[in-house]
Design an enzyme around this catalytic site. Sequence first.
Site, PDB file in Angstrom:
ATOM      1  CB  CYS A 136      49.580  54.946  94.711  1.00 32.36           C
ATOM      2  SG  CYS A 136      49.332  55.144  93.284  1.00 32.36           S
ATOM      3  CG  LEU A 269      41.447  60.211  63.398  1.00 29.01           C
ATOM      4  CD1 LEU A 269      40.287  59.673  62.864  1.00 29.01           C
ATOM      5  CD2 LEU A 269      42.464  58.769  62.947  1.00 29.01           C
ATOM      6  CG  ASN A 272      42.327  59.396  67.101  1.00 27.84           C
ATOM      7  OD1 ASN A 272      41.042  58.614  67.330  1.00 27.84           O
ATOM      8  ND2 ASN A 272      42.086  58.077  68.219  1.00 27.84           N
ATOM      9  CG  MET A1037      48.414  50.719  99.700  1.00 22.45           C
ATOM     10  SD  MET A1037      47.073  49.852 100.113  1.00 22.45           S
ATOM     11  CE  MET A1037      47.290  49.241 101.671  1.00 22.45           C
ATOM     12  CD  GLU A1260      40.306  52.168 107.533  1.00 22.63           C
ATOM     13  OE1 GLU A1260      40.863  51.971 108.414  1.00 22.63           O
ATOM     14  OE2 GLU A1260      39.629  51.232 106.644  1.00 22.63           O
TER      15      GLU A1260
HETATM   16  C1  FAD Z   1      38.507  63.252  77.386  1.00 22.30           C
HETATM   17  C2  FAD Z   1      37.895  64.625  76.239  1.00 22.30           C
HETATM   18  C3  FAD Z   1      37.859  65.007  77.036  1.00 22.30           C
HETATM   19  C4  FAD Z   1      37.083  66.146  75.804  1.00 22.30           C
HETATM   20  N1  FAD Z   1      35.485  67.321  76.937  1.00 22.30           N
HETATM   21  C5  FAD Z   1      34.874  68.105  76.395  1.00 22.30           C
HETATM   22  C6  FAD Z   1      34.214  69.020  76.838  1.00 22.30           C
HETATM   23  O1  FAD Z   1      34.481  69.031  77.650  1.00 22.30           O
HETATM   24  N2  FAD Z   1      33.736  69.737  75.961  1.00 22.30           N
HETATM   25  C7  FAD Z   1      33.965  69.291  74.658  1.00 22.30           C
HETATM   26  O2  FAD Z   1      33.075  70.206  73.663  1.00 22.30           O
HETATM   27  N3  FAD Z   1      34.167  68.416  73.991  1.00 22.30           N
HETATM   28  C8  FAD Z   1      34.665  67.659  74.827  1.00 22.30           C
HETATM   29  N4  FAD Z   1      35.123  66.728  74.346  1.00 22.30           N
HETATM   30  C9  FAD Z   1      35.257  66.121  73.184  1.00 22.30           C
HETATM   31  C10 FAD Z   1      36.330  66.973  71.814  1.00 22.30           C
HETATM   32  O3  FAD Z   1      36.420  68.648  72.287  1.00 22.30           O
HETATM   33  C11 FAD Z   1      36.199  66.188  70.821  1.00 22.30           C
HETATM   34  O4  FAD Z   1      35.996  64.875  70.383  1.00 22.30           O
HETATM   35  C12 FAD Z   1      37.303  67.247  69.583  1.00 22.30           C
HETATM   36  O5  FAD Z   1      36.869  68.414  69.077  1.00 22.30           O
HETATM   37  C13 FAD Z   1      37.346  66.923  67.709  1.00 22.30           C
HETATM   38  O6  FAD Z   1      38.618  66.842  67.216  1.00 22.30           O
HETATM   39  P1  FAD Z   1      39.102  66.162  66.719  1.00 22.30           P
HETATM   40  O7  FAD Z   1      40.223  66.429  65.453  1.00 22.30           O
HETATM   41  O8  FAD Z   1      39.836  64.545  68.057  1.00 22.30           O
HETATM   42  O9  FAD Z   1      38.117  64.779  65.954  1.00 22.30           O
HETATM   43  P2  FAD Z   1      38.723  63.514  65.040  1.00 22.30           P
HETATM   44  O10 FAD Z   1      38.676  62.702  66.338  1.00 22.30           O
HETATM   45  O11 FAD Z   1      39.992  63.503  65.003  1.00 22.30           O
HETATM   46  O12 FAD Z   1      37.604  63.412  64.320  1.00 22.30           O
HETATM   47  C14 FAD Z   1      35.889  63.236  64.777  1.00 22.30           C
HETATM   48  C15 FAD Z   1      35.009  63.923  63.527  1.00 22.30           C
HETATM   49  O13 FAD Z   1      34.739  65.510  62.746  1.00 22.30           O
HETATM   50  C16 FAD Z   1      34.959  64.199  61.096  1.00 22.30           C
HETATM   51  N5  FAD Z   1      36.317  65.623  61.058  1.00 22.30           N
HETATM   52  C17 FAD Z   1      36.929  66.283  61.531  1.00 22.30           C
HETATM   53  N6  FAD Z   1      37.531  66.864  61.084  1.00 22.30           N
HETATM   54  C18 FAD Z   1      36.357  67.447  59.955  1.00 22.30           C
HETATM   55  C19 FAD Z   1      36.649  68.046  58.572  1.00 22.30           C
HETATM   56  N7  FAD Z   1      37.641  69.517  58.107  1.00 22.30           N
HETATM   57  N8  FAD Z   1      35.679  68.290  57.515  1.00 22.30           N
HETATM   58  C20 FAD Z   1      34.633  67.229  58.380  1.00 22.30           C
HETATM   59  N9  FAD Z   1      35.100  66.461  59.507  1.00 22.30           N
HETATM   60  C21 FAD Z   1      35.779  66.373  59.692  1.00 22.30           C
HETATM   61  C22 FAD Z   1      35.264  63.195  61.524  1.00 22.30           C
HETATM   62  O14 FAD Z   1      35.395  63.296  60.819  1.00 22.30           O
HETATM   63  C23 FAD Z   1      35.016  62.488  62.401  1.00 22.30           C
HETATM   64  O15 FAD Z   1      33.826  62.078  62.585  1.00 22.30           O
HETATM   65  C24 FAD Z   1      36.404  65.989  74.337  1.00 22.30           C
HETATM   66  C25 FAD Z   1      37.173  64.752  74.710  1.00 22.30           C
HETATM   67  C26 FAD Z   1      38.265  64.102  75.015  1.00 22.30           C
HETATM   68  C27 FAD Z   1      38.342  62.545  74.750  1.00 22.30           C
HETATM   69  S1  FES Z   2      49.880  59.468  93.921  1.00 19.10           S
HETATM   70 FE1  FES Z   2      48.451  60.351  92.170  1.00 19.10          FE
HETATM   71  S2  FES Z   2      47.099  58.018  91.959  1.00 19.10           S
HETATM   72 FE2  FES Z   2      48.755  57.615  93.468  1.00 19.10          FE
END
Ligand code: FAD
Ligand code: FES
Length: 1322
Positions: A136, A269, A272, A1037, A1260
């Site tokens: 797709c 952040l 994020n 599709m 299918e």
């Molecule tokens: C699709 C997906 C899959 C994931 N899979 C896993 C997984 O398999 N295993 C796992 O463990 N995690 C997993 N995560 C979570 C991910 O590891 C955490 O969300 C990430 O490490 C957080 O870091 P960040 O920088 O993005 O945090 P942010 O979202 O930027 O911040 C998170 C929080 O931490 C606080 N913070 C950040 N830095 C500081 C600092 N220096 N001091 C004080 N507070 C701070 C912020 O205030 C906020 O509240 C997954 C997330 C997603 C979206």
């Molecule tokens: S080709 Fe990968 S989702 Fe359709």
Amino acid sequence: MYISEKEFPEGAQTLLWSLAISLIIEKNADPEQMLLSYLRKRRILFLSVPLSHSFEIRLTGTKYGCGGGGCGACTVMISTYEPALKKIRHYSANACLLPICSLYGAAVTTVEGVGSTKTRVHPVQERLAKCHGSQCGFCTPGMVMSIYTLLRNHPEPTSEQMIAALAGNLCRCTGYRPILDACKTFCKESICCQRKTNEKLFYLLFSTDEFQPLDPTQELIFPPELMRMAENQPKRTLFFHGERMTWISPVSLDELLDLKATYPKAPLLVGNTSVGPEMKFRGMFHPIVIAPARIPDLNMVKCTDDGLTLGAACSLSLVKDILTNAMAEFPEEKTKVFSAVLQQLRTLGGEQIRNIASLGGNIVSRKSTSDLNPILAASNCMLNLASRGRKRQIPLSDIFADGVGNNTITPEEILVSVHVPHSRKGEYVSAFRQAPRRENALPVTNAGMRVIFEEGTDTIKDLSIFYGGAVSTTVCAKQTCRTLIGRHWNKQMLDEACRLVFKEIALPGSDNGETVDYKKTLIVSFFYRFFLEVSQSLKTMDPCHYPGIPMEYRSVLQDFKTKMPQSIQIYQAKLSQSPQDPVGRPIMHQSGIKHATGEAVYIDDLPSVDGELFLAVVTSSRAHAKIVSIDTSEALKGPGVFDIITAHDVPATNEFYYSDDPEIIFARNKVICVGQIVCAVVADSDDHAKQAAAKVKIEYEVLEPVILTIEVLIIYFLLLFYCFIYLINGREIRIGGQEHFYMETQSVLVVPKGEDNEMDVYVSTQHPAIIQEMVAASLGVPANRIMCHVKRVGGAFGGKLLKAGLLASVAAVAANKTSRAVRLILSRGDDMLITGGRHPFIGKYKVGFMNDGRIRAVDAKYYINAGCTPDESVLVAEVSLLKMDNAYKIPNLRCWAYACKTNLPSNTAFRGFGFPQSALVTETWITGVADKIGLSPEKIREINMYKENEQTHFKQKLDPQNLIRCWNECMEKSAYYSRKTAVNEFNKQNYWKKKGIAIVPMKFPFGLGTRYLSQAAALVHIYTDGSVLLTHGGIEMGQGIHTKMIQVASRELNIPMSCIHFCETSTTTVPNACASVGSAGTDVNGMAVKDACQTLLKRLQPIINKNPKGTWNDWIKEAFEQSVSLSATGYFRGYNENMDWEKGEGQPFTYFLYGAACSEVEINCLTGDHKNLRTDIVMDIGCSINPAVDIGQIEGAFVQGIGLYTMEELKYSPEGVLYTRGPDQYKIPAVCDIPEQFSVSLLSSSQNPYAIYASKGIGEAGLFLGCSVFFALRDAVTRVRNERGLKKTFTLNSPLTAEQIWANCADDFAEMVIGSWEEGSV
Ligand SMILES: Cc1cc2nc3c(=O)[nH]c(=O)nc-3n(C[C@H](O)[C@H](O)[C@H](O)COP(=O)(O)OP(=O)(O)OC[C@H]3O[C@@H](n4cnc5c(N)ncnc54)[C@H](O)[C@@H]3O)c2cc1C
Ligand code: FES
Ligand code: FES
């Protein structure tokens, strides 16, 4: 310096970044805006280099698949320049979680920047397309970006790097094999299995000779302006003000501490990836956010005598690299902590997530699912915290005091860095995790464990055990650890440890559909595994004193790893055919290159129409209730809100009666499921519409009964219908539903044309005619005013039929009321909530058989959870009955199917349409018979398989010759019997790991049951320049129908495919086209295209005869001058199919496809985890029109079948609320799930007199063969049970998840863990 709010600069600052090499100056950067919506929706102002002129563009190559970082469809490459190191860093990231404000000074490369048909198609794009890696095409740009980024960093990657780079990208169509084939062509060690051993039978699906070489010198450079900016401009604090949110990005630690003191509630952040999903999906909002990523203190990496200190803003990828390097640098003794952390990092998220998620964010979020906290806490890592005027160091373990997230980091404090210590002599550290999918999935439970012994002994000096996934945050088994200090590392200690841990880690009841028992046992089994590991290490250290663990226990110490799969595809080459004739050749998908460059247009890529409004739906939160009131007052006050649409705004039909109960556009007085559309908001932007939709208040009065499951329905009606009682006592199997998870969510754009009630409806559907019919009926206008257009669909699998019609009607009603164009793109969560999926199924059966294995009689009843409206459920029930025999002759059969009305969202068509469920029931009782009489399942299958010209249970004749050929070839190609012996041998030598193998045959009847449903039409125009415009009623599709139709037209007109173009499927060119369903698209439309082409050729023949040496263009010119019509329609009346349900007899099918699949798996009995080792498929699909497309369909369907039978689990609350609303909670197969060895052979010399060019419809059938993995798992579980003397009869339901595998390996696992340990074995 102290910054108060008053001191914020008045206006927002300008965001400077770059897309490809063009600089972007964004004066109104909104902190709430993510890069994905910015690219797709904003008209971006480019300043070209040199900065002499500017232009605007929307970049829609980057796709929306989930919005939460879980699918990879939105992958882009980010490049940053580090002036101190004079280094450019390239990394992949998910644009859906990247705030644009975080991109200051960064360069972003999207798929458009990698290459295009207008400039140069990049080798990654070319190879993905030419290796047939797109179907797709919706996931393809994301795949391209992940591979491209890897190649920017490693032009000759290893296959491990390649596999890791794709772990965060999901594809629902291909089954990944062709994508990986394309990837392999870039790898150092090319493991391409494509062979050309026999000119007649084995052939290549692509030729590497055609590929352009990868030339890293041709890649885009990092924009020099940004480099200069980074080098010359002093870093300054940045402020961005949006509509609701302010973004502050300080440059020094002091400044950050001041800000945190002033705004203690403002989150920091970094990536994020934690805050982003909370704001998007859980309604959190932060008016101020602080982005500390540019502060050097938070990015430091320091190597000290006792370990490593890592800045809190370091990305998880960077941490991974640093630890990997440290492993190479330091002796093993010092790196046990590093190794354990790395173990978790390898499978944590996908690469895109690890590249932006920060170490500090993972720690401070204190999520229960953090994979790092348990191991960091157990390893005595220290946190360096700072607040204004204060710095301190605390053990990481303190932040989870008492296991309830005791907030020991104050709101004013920030985490500056983390100290990860070296391990010491006599110290053992390990980390464990179990997740619903091995990669890119949050863990169910994880653990970090550390033990240190008194020197030279096995006496425990210190022990730390931390768990994740158990309660709301990481939890420590403190009491257990304290009690065990001073104990020897032996069986008695293990017994007590298991008992203590069980007692100490109290798990709360499940609140999101998870079962507690599984977690409890994982908690114990992780400790058991740690015990084994340490025992074995003690032996390595001192073999005289420590015996280690029994040989057969050792394999469990190795986790399953994802390897680059090896694959073979075999088809019959057409050697005698004219080289120009494309039929039977592995032609690339007609849109393949456009998929890979991001130029292929899907609904939400269509440019916005003047005055266009965005629509967000408001859905019911109750499963069965009266609507008391709808309060829209707050919603209407929202910014940009234009109107609210309810049932009262529907001019004509709100309820469609396709059977007794209606399909409903808007709920009128009552709701019948959670997720039913009650009303809709239209606003000037998607965000405004969604924000307002959340403010609509609906008051309900709950109605009784609320029926969610078939079981409840049966019990409920038991009171009324006595005859059901006996069924409950029968043997039964439950098969869960399945979410379509097409990568393009349901999408529609309705454009009123301003006169005569005309409307253009651009919609992602498999059935434009039904959309036209429903929209026209809802508006009360004739169908001739509604023009439906479908260019392509980003996956459908049966899910874009009636449901798409209802959604198009919602948008059309809104467009009609507002006289504006209306765009409705369902979010992934809403799509999963609203649109239903495959029917959950209960099969109850009684089987009569002889003790030689011959089946004499079957009595089966199927209960199909239809959900709240009929949709196609009755048809699904009928098909499940007609196809239930699968490959077997059942002399006496009684079968019933009930479509059960419940209060779940209405279920609908899904690839296979009832067959995958009823045939699984059949294969289950076949296996049950084998168990009962002690013969192997394959023997029972052979004994009962159709053998000669026979009749099905509805008296249709069939010739099963090719079924038997498929079976025999599959047996042979898979070397079934010798591998079965090897499996037995392996199982004898391994206690906690077991292998299983199974082979399953398939008969898949082709047909739609009645003639009119398989009629088709085509329209072919020849223009005076000789070019041909082809259209037909089929929908593209992903199944390659347009490619095949162009192949057909090319053969018929005897012109190259390049002369033929397909534009779109539309109700204006082909009226009343039947749905593209039931694998029938190519069969029926192919006939129509052939008919149209033959009509044209007949008209041209006299001209050709007159000038046989002329060219195509000569003939066309001449025809035009002779006033010969150069346009023709083609028509196919459909197959003569019928079924008399009164008599239970008929010819509902035209022909049969056959196949067989053999799969081998390995399970880990401690966790229920498994690995798909090998699958061999042999399939009879007649003479394939396009073997690359057809093999792609078989593999894609097979992997979707693996998902159905072993992974994909829909979870509901007791009130009927769907929990699994995105890739985070609902796991479809990823790269790590496909078999390590995967071969598909098309049966040679197979003819089919009923379909175009002797082909067979293949869309299918392959899905059912995924159940060979289910039965291989069953085989492995049976071997465990036999070995452990567990009771013989047991039932496995589908999906056979890790939890079910684990649960069936033992009745009481915990007891077994302790009880099975033989005295004196350590
Ligand atoms: C699709 C997906 C899959 C994931 N899979 C896993 C997984 O398999 N295993 C796992 O463990 N995690 C997993 N995560 C979570 C991910 O590891 C955490 O969300 C990430 O490490 C957080 O870091 P960040 O920088 O993005 O945090 P942010 O979202 O930027 O911040 C998170 C929080 O931490 C606080 N913070 C950040 N830095 C500081 C600092 N220096 N001091 C004080 N507070 C701070 C912020 O205030 C906020 O509240 C997954 C997330 C997603 C979206
Ligand atoms: S080709 Fe990968 S989702 Fe359709
Ligand atoms: S849309 Fe971004 S990861 Fe799915």
